[in-house]
Design an enzyme around this catalytic site. Structure first.
Site, short mmCIF file in Angstrom:
data_model
loop_
_atom_site.label_atom_id
_atom_site.label_comp_id
_atom_site.label_asym_id
_atom_site.label_seq_id
_atom_site.Cartn_x
_atom_site.Cartn_y
_atom_site.Cartn_z
N LYS A 32 -21.77 28.23 8.38
CA LYS A 32 -22.72 27.42 7.75
C LYS A 32 -23.73 26.85 9.28
O LYS A 32 -24.44 26.03 9.07
CB LYS A 32 -22.31 26.05 7.05
CG LYS A 32 -21.95 26.17 5.99
CD LYS A 32 -21.73 24.86 5.18
CE LYS A 32 -20.76 24.12 5.26
NZ LYS A 32 -20.33 23.11 4.28
N LYS B 142 -22.04 24.62 11.21
CA LYS B 142 -21.78 23.11 11.01
C LYS B 142 -20.24 22.83 11.99
O LYS B 142 -19.59 23.40 11.71
CB LYS B 142 -21.33 22.91 9.60
CG LYS B 142 -21.26 21.47 9.48
CD LYS B 142 -22.05 20.71 8.19
CE LYS B 142 -21.93 19.32 8.27
NZ LYS B 142 -22.72 18.65 7.17
N1 C2G Z 1 -23.57 12.83 1.70
C1 C2G Z 1 -24.36 11.58 0.97
N2 C2G Z 1 -24.62 10.70 2.05
C2 C2G Z 1 -24.34 10.94 3.45
C3 C2G Z 1 -23.55 11.98 3.77
C4 C2G Z 1 -23.43 12.91 2.99
O1 C2G Z 1 -24.47 11.65 0.11
N3 C2G Z 1 -24.82 9.79 4.28
C5 C2G Z 1 -23.12 13.76 0.67
C6 C2G Z 1 -23.95 15.03 0.99
O2 C2G Z 1 -25.13 15.20 0.33
C7 C2G Z 1 -22.96 16.14 0.35
C8 C2G Z 1 -21.76 15.35 0.56
O3 C2G Z 1 -21.82 14.02 0.90
O4 C2G Z 1 -23.34 16.22 -1.17
C9 C2G Z 1 -20.78 16.16 1.45
O5 C2G Z 1 -21.61 16.05 2.73
P1 C2G Z 1 -21.18 17.14 3.91
O6 C2G Z 1 -19.94 16.75 4.36
O7 C2G Z 1 -22.07 16.81 4.97
O8 C2G Z 1 -21.48 18.45 3.14
P2 C2G Z 1 -22.43 19.52 3.57
O9 C2G Z 1 -22.01 19.98 5.05
O10 C2G Z 1 -23.77 19.23 3.33
O11 C2G Z 1 -21.80 20.77 2.57
O12 C2G Z 1 -21.86 24.35 -0.46
C10 C2G Z 1 -22.36 22.86 -0.24
C11 C2G Z 1 -22.08 22.61 1.12
O13 C2G Z 1 -20.59 22.88 1.34
C12 C2G Z 1 -22.24 21.12 1.33
#
Ligand code: C2G
Length: 141
Positions: free
Chosen positions: A44, A46
């Site tokens: 990703k 990330k």
């Molecule tokens: N999230 C949120 N508010 C934030 C940060 C994150 O609502 N301030 C939500 C994101 O939208 C997501 C979840 O928390 O639904 C997890 O966020 P991340 O850990 O950043 O996940 P991400 O890297 O976006 O991975 O296949 C999907 C991916 O694995 C999502």
């Protein structure tokens, strides 16, 4: 029984993650969470501060999370939805539109992100605080 699924990295677990998962669970009876493995996060592009094992255990410890599975690929969602008879896929609206293709298998809901907090902000704060102190090994002096 309504089954809800969501996926994420959940690095440095914070209130934005908590609120997303709480709201996801409130949409059904069973919540399944896919936690991205370190290898998948590399795909990703990330960065994470915590290894998969820690992120997985923290999500698993939440009383309103029923099942936690590793997220190893983009493609696994369809199999997971079939395997667990998922009714609703939920994710934050930073992903709006990206998972509409799942709507032939289950309901797709994008929830508003929590403003002002992110794992990226927290990682930056940790990085900056380390810069200001003299670190020997893993201890600040
Ligand atoms: N999230 C949120 N508010 C934030 C940060 C994150 O609502 N301030 C939500 C994101 O939208 C997501 C979840 O928390 O639904 C997890 O966020 P991340 O850990 O950043 O996940 P991400 O890297 O976006 O991975 O296949 C999907 C991916 O694995 C999502």
């Amino acid at each position: 029984m309504i089954t809800v699924v969501t996926y994420g990295t959940f690095d440095l677990f914070h209130i934005g993650h908590y609120r997303l998962l709480r709201r996801a669970k409130s949409l059904g009876d069973r919540l399944i969470v896919g936690v991205s493995t370190d290898e998948f996060n590399n795909k990703k592009g990330k960065e994470t501060y915590q290894p998969f094992e820690e992120r997985f255990r923290i999500v698993k410890s939440l009383p309103f999370v029923d099942i936690v599975i590793p997220e190893v690929s983009w493609e696994q969602k369809i199999n997971d939805i079939k395997e667990y008879s998922v009714d609703i896929f939920v994710i934050g609206d930073d992903w709006r539109g990206k998972f509409d293709y799942l709507s032939i298998y289950c309901k797709v809901i994008y929830l508003p992100r929590t403003k002002g907090i992110s794992s990226t902000i927290l990682r930056e704060k940790i990085r900056n605080s380390n810069k200001g102190s003299n670190i020997i090994g893993s201890f600040c002096i």
